[in-house]
Design a protein around this motif. Structure first.
Motif, PDB file in Angstrom:
ATOM      1  N   MET A   1       0.753  -1.157   0.013  1.00 35.47           N
ATOM      2  CA  MET A   1       0.052  -0.101   0.025  1.00 35.47           C
ATOM      3  C   MET A   1       0.793   1.282   0.035  1.00 35.47           C
ATOM      4  SD  MET A   1      -3.489  -0.783   1.887  1.00 35.47           S
ATOM      5  CE  MET A   1      -2.880  -0.638   3.756  1.00 35.47           C
ATOM      6  N   CYS A   2       0.234   2.343  -0.035  1.00 33.36           N
ATOM      7  CA  CYS A   2       1.037   3.638  -0.296  1.00 33.36           C
ATOM      8  C   CYS A   2       0.859   4.734   0.639  1.00 33.36           C
ATOM      9  CB  CYS A   2       0.279   4.144  -1.530  1.00 33.36           C
ATOM     10  SG  CYS A   2       0.122   2.841  -2.704  1.00 33.36           S
ATOM     11  N   ARG A   3       1.364   5.779   0.483  1.00 34.08           N
ATOM     12  CA  ARG A   3       1.270   7.202   1.312  1.00 34.08           C
ATOM     13  C   ARG A   3       0.479   8.314   0.512  1.00 34.08           C
ATOM     14  NH1 ARG A   3       0.824   5.273   6.336  1.00 34.08           N
ATOM     15  NH2 ARG A   3      -0.376   3.885   4.816  1.00 34.08           N
ATOM     16  N   ILE A   4      -0.247   8.874   1.185  1.00 40.20           N
ATOM     17  CA  ILE A   4      -1.138   9.640   0.362  1.00 40.20           C
ATOM     18  C   ILE A   4      -1.072  11.191   1.221  1.00 40.20           C
ATOM     19  CG2 ILE A   4      -2.226   7.826  -1.252  1.00 40.20           C
ATOM     20  CD1 ILE A   4      -4.655   8.439   0.412  1.00 40.20           C
ATOM     21  N   LEU A   5      -1.340  12.085   0.240  1.00 44.34           N
ATOM     22  CA  LEU A   5      -1.550  13.502   0.826  1.00 44.34           C
ATOM     23  C   LEU A   5      -2.595  14.354  -0.043  1.00 44.34           C
ATOM     24  CD1 LEU A   5      -0.969  15.972   2.862  1.00 44.34           C
ATOM     25  CD2 LEU A   5       1.145  16.329   1.348  1.00 44.34           C
ATOM     26  N   PHE A   6      -3.370  14.990   0.607  1.00 42.90           N
ATOM     27  CA  PHE A   6      -4.369  15.944   0.120  1.00 42.90           C
ATOM     28  C   PHE A   6      -4.181  17.395   0.965  1.00 42.90           C
ATOM     29  CE2 PHE A   6      -7.841  18.728  -0.788  1.00 42.90           C
ATOM     30  CZ  PHE A   6      -8.130  18.766  -2.113  1.00 42.90           C
ATOM     31  N   ALA A   7      -3.690  18.493   0.209  1.00 37.27           N
ATOM     32  CA  ALA A   7      -3.755  19.802   0.874  1.00 37.27           C
ATOM     33  C   ALA A   7      -4.054  20.885   0.096  1.00 37.27           C
ATOM     34  CB  ALA A   7      -2.423  19.987   1.468  1.00 37.27           C
ATOM     35  N   ALA A   8      -4.890  21.742   0.931  1.00 38.18           N
ATOM     36  CA  ALA A   8      -5.524  22.964   0.035  1.00 38.18           C
ATOM     37  C   ALA A   8      -5.269  24.241   1.136  1.00 38.18           C
ATOM     38  CB  ALA A   8      -7.089  22.805  -0.375  1.00 38.18           C
ATOM     39  N   GLY A   9      -4.586  25.293   0.502  1.00 39.54           N
ATOM     40  CA  GLY A   9      -4.537  26.582   1.356  1.00 39.54           C
ATOM     41  C   GLY A   9      -3.268  27.154   1.206  1.00 39.54           C
ATOM     42  N   ASP A  10      -2.687  27.765   1.989  1.00 36.23           N
ATOM     43  CA  ASP A  10      -1.443  28.647   1.750  1.00 36.23           C
ATOM     44  C   ASP A  10      -0.269  27.623   1.607  1.00 36.23           C
ATOM     45  OD1 ASP A  10       0.805  30.009   2.043  1.00 36.23           O
ATOM     46  OD2 ASP A  10       0.210  31.163   3.981  1.00 36.23           O
ATOM     47  N   GLY A  11       0.310  27.779   0.277  1.00 33.84           N
ATOM     48  CA  GLY A  11       1.456  27.172   0.020  1.00 33.84           C
ATOM     49  C   GLY A  11       2.612  26.654   0.970  1.00 33.84           C
ATOM     50  N   LYS A  12       2.733  27.987   1.753  1.00 32.34           N
ATOM     51  CA  LYS A  12       3.742  27.692   2.784  1.00 32.34           C
ATOM     52  C   LYS A  12       3.506  26.647   3.892  1.00 32.34           C
ATOM     53  CE  LYS A  12       5.455  32.511   1.874  1.00 32.34           C
ATOM     54  NZ  LYS A  12       5.593  33.985   2.640  1.00 32.34           N
ATOM     55  N   LYS A  13       2.267  26.880   4.327  1.00 33.30           N
ATOM     56  CA  LYS A  13       1.733  25.658   5.127  1.00 33.30           C
ATOM     57  C   LYS A  13       1.867  24.243   4.595  1.00 33.30           C
ATOM     58  CE  LYS A  13      -0.713  28.500   8.246  1.00 33.30           C
ATOM     59  NZ  LYS A  13      -1.956  28.413   9.291  1.00 33.30           N
ATOM     60  N   ILE A  14       1.960  24.280   3.383  1.00 27.86           N
ATOM     61  CA  ILE A  14       1.605  23.050   2.596  1.00 27.86           C
ATOM     62  C   ILE A  14       3.244  22.260   2.546  1.00 27.86           C
ATOM     63  CG2 ILE A  14       1.113  21.570   0.644  1.00 27.86           C
ATOM     64  CD1 ILE A  14      -1.084  23.437   0.195  1.00 27.86           C
ATOM     65  N   LYS A  15       4.029  22.923   2.542  1.00 31.16           N
ATOM     66  CA  LYS A  15       5.532  22.716   2.355  1.00 31.16           C
ATOM     67  C   LYS A  15       5.896  21.562   3.436  1.00 31.16           C
ATOM     68  CE  LYS A  15       7.118  26.928  -0.292  1.00 31.16           C
ATOM     69  NZ  LYS A  15       8.166  27.787  -0.592  1.00 31.16           N
ATOM     70  N   PRO A  16       5.690  21.848   4.827  1.00 33.96           N
ATOM     71  CA  PRO A  16       6.148  20.709   5.628  1.00 33.96           C
ATOM     72  C   PRO A  16       5.574  19.625   5.495  1.00 33.96           C
ATOM     73  CG  PRO A  16       5.821  23.163   6.645  1.00 33.96           C
ATOM     74  CD  PRO A  16       5.128  23.124   5.390  1.00 33.96           C
ATOM     75  N   LEU A  17       4.237  19.459   5.112  1.00 35.46           N
ATOM     76  CA  LEU A  17       3.547  18.165   4.598  1.00 35.46           C
ATOM     77  C   LEU A  17       4.454  17.443   3.474  1.00 35.46           C
ATOM     78  CD1 LEU A  17      -0.257  19.277   4.966  1.00 35.46           C
ATOM     79  CD2 LEU A  17       1.101  17.866   6.731  1.00 35.46           C
ATOM     80  N   VAL A  18       5.062  18.303   2.628  1.00 33.65           N
ATOM     81  CA  VAL A  18       5.623  17.747   1.503  1.00 33.65           C
ATOM     82  C   VAL A  18       6.925  16.727   2.200  1.00 33.65           C
ATOM     83  CG1 VAL A  18       6.943  18.116  -0.803  1.00 33.65           C
ATOM     84  CG2 VAL A  18       4.657  19.028  -0.372  1.00 33.65           C
ATOM     85  N   ASP A  19       7.590  17.679   2.649  1.00 32.97           N
ATOM     86  CA  ASP A  19       8.559  17.211   3.540  1.00 32.97           C
ATOM     87  C   ASP A  19       8.510  15.916   4.262  1.00 32.97           C
ATOM     88  OD1 ASP A  19      10.336  19.051   2.884  1.00 32.97           O
ATOM     89  OD2 ASP A  19      10.166  20.698   4.456  1.00 32.97           O
ATOM     90  N   ALA A  20       7.166  16.126   5.080  1.00 31.46           N
ATOM     91  CA  ALA A  20       6.783  14.844   5.654  1.00 31.46           C
ATOM     92  C   ALA A  20       6.694  13.662   5.009  1.00 31.46           C
ATOM     93  CB  ALA A  20       5.688  15.172   6.669  1.00 31.46           C
ATOM     94  N   ILE A  21       5.808  13.749   3.762  1.00 34.05           N
ATOM     95  CA  ILE A  21       5.652  12.538   3.026  1.00 34.05           C
ATOM     96  C   ILE A  21       6.887  11.915   2.492  1.00 34.05           C
ATOM     97  CG2 ILE A  21       5.014  13.838   0.638  1.00 34.05           C
ATOM     98  CD1 ILE A  21       2.601  11.790   0.668  1.00 34.05           C
ATOM     99  N   VAL A  22       7.856  12.679   2.084  1.00 28.24           N
ATOM    100  CA  VAL A  22       9.223  12.402   1.666  1.00 28.24           C
ATOM    101  C   VAL A  22       9.868  11.298   2.778  1.00 28.24           C
ATOM    102  CG1 VAL A  22      11.516  12.912   0.792  1.00 28.24           C
ATOM    103  CG2 VAL A  22       9.311  14.286   0.147  1.00 28.24           C
ATOM    104  N   LYS A  23       9.755  11.992   3.892  1.00 27.34           N
ATOM    105  CA  LYS A  23      10.565  11.098   5.126  1.00 27.34           C
ATOM    106  C   LYS A  23       9.579   9.745   5.301  1.00 27.34           C
ATOM    107  CE  LYS A  23      12.416  15.093   7.151  1.00 27.34           C
ATOM    108  NZ  LYS A  23      12.375  16.300   8.394  1.00 27.34           N
ATOM    109  N   ALA A  24       8.251  10.002   5.317  1.00 23.87           N
ATOM    110  CA  ALA A  24       7.451   8.869   5.757  1.00 23.87           C
ATOM    111  C   ALA A  24       7.463   7.764   4.740  1.00 23.87           C
ATOM    112  CB  ALA A  24       5.973   9.296   5.590  1.00 23.87           C
ATOM    113  N   SER A  25       7.853   8.252   3.266  1.00 25.25           N
ATOM    114  CA  SER A  25       8.068   7.311   2.136  1.00 25.25           C
ATOM    115  C   SER A  25       9.292   6.442   2.358  1.00 25.25           C
ATOM    116  CB  SER A  25       7.816   7.767   1.048  1.00 25.25           C
ATOM    117  OG  SER A  25       6.419   8.484   0.706  1.00 25.25           O
ATOM    118  N   GLU A  26      10.469   7.074   2.764  1.00 20.94           N
ATOM    119  CA  GLU A  26      11.694   6.540   3.122  1.00 20.94           C
ATOM    120  C   GLU A  26      11.841   5.731   4.173  1.00 20.94           C
ATOM    121  OE1 GLU A  26      16.300   7.972   2.584  1.00 20.94           O
ATOM    122  OE2 GLU A  26      14.890   9.208   3.265  1.00 20.94           O
TER     123      GLU A  26
END
Length: 263
Positions: A1-26
């Motif tokens: 199975m996989c890791r998924i993310l949906f985010a809507a809003g201020d791009g600056k607040k989404i960036k830490p979630l991108v970092d988190a899914i990179v780390k969660a996937s590794e």
């Protein structure tokens, strides 16, 4: 199975979630606890909507080895943004670029959609429901087959139609039916639909529940839904989404309204 993310809003607040899914996937301790290794390395992709544009990216590289693409994505996260990310750990379908998500479809009924799914579905049953030829989809994943079903059967991206057809596919769930879909109609309007569903047998097993649950994050200028492992890499006030919950989002210029429904 996989890791998924949906985010809507201020791009600056989404960036830490991108970092988190990179780390969660590794390094995914929840996945490792189930005896299936710790990485989601069978490709990744995203859809980004911002400033009147749509960017759709897919790669066979693991997200944690695709630093230039991740950096490009983060650089683009400025102002109001809508983002969907999927990192794959293949369970059905060939390990190739064709099966990397999100998938993109344009329908004969005047709307397009981008879809990602985490879990396992009864592919043969979906083929039957959509009256498809099994031979045509022999190397396709169950998730891709689900998207083909929607392209053929879904009459519109209106909530009443979406609920009918997602409930049909929900009945084919073997493990998890966690989905994120972004729709655009011919007027250019965007909506999104997110589902959180796991089979009853998973609810009774802590190691399966911890791996499969989805988390909700609501902050000022941010609405996000993410796989469980992201909580290990980005501290925030998450809520566990109750089983068989769905969210329907109406997305306008720098604003999102969210309706919660039972799947």
């Amino acid at each position: 199975m996989c890791r998924i993310l949906f985010a809507a809003g201020d791009g600056k607040k989404i960036k830490p979630l991108v970092d988190a899914i990179v780390k969660a996937s590794e390094n995914d301790p929840y996945k490792e606890r189930r005896g299936n290794g710790r990485q989601h390395r069978d490709g990744w992709g995203y859809v980004l909507v911002r400033d009147g544009s749509v960017r759709h990216y897919r790669s066979m590289k693991p997200i944690f080895e695709d630093s230039s693409a991740v950096a490009s994505l983060k650089d683009a996260l400025e102002g109001f943004s809508v983002l969907m990310v999927h990192t794959r750990a293949a369970s059905q379908g060939a390990k190739n670029l064709f099966n990397v998500q999100p998938f993109a479809f344009s329908t004969r009924r005047g709307f397009s959609f981008w879809l990602l799914h985490n879990g396992d579905l009864e592919k043969e049953k979906i083929i039957e429901l959509a009256e498809l030829d099994e031979k045509d989809l022999r190397n396709a994943s169950d998730s891709y087959t689900f998207a083909v079903y929607l392209c053929r059967r879904l009459p519109s991206p209106k909530l009443e139609d979406v609920l009918v057809h997602y409930r049909v596919i929900e009945e084919t769930t073997k493990s998890v039916f966690n989905t994120m879909t972004l729709f655009q109609n011919s007027e250019g309007e965007f909506t999104a639909f997110i589902t959180a569903k796991m089979a009853e047998k998973l609810l009774q097993k802590p190691e399966r529940f911890d791996y499969s649950k989805l988390l909700l994050l609501r902050e000022e200028n941010l609405f996000a839904v993410a796989s469980s492992t992201l909580e290990l890499y980005h501290e925030a006030e998450y809520e566990v989404i109750p089983n068989e919950t769905a969210f329907y989002l109406r997305i306008s210029h720098e604003d999102v309204s969210v309706e919660t429904v039972h799947l």
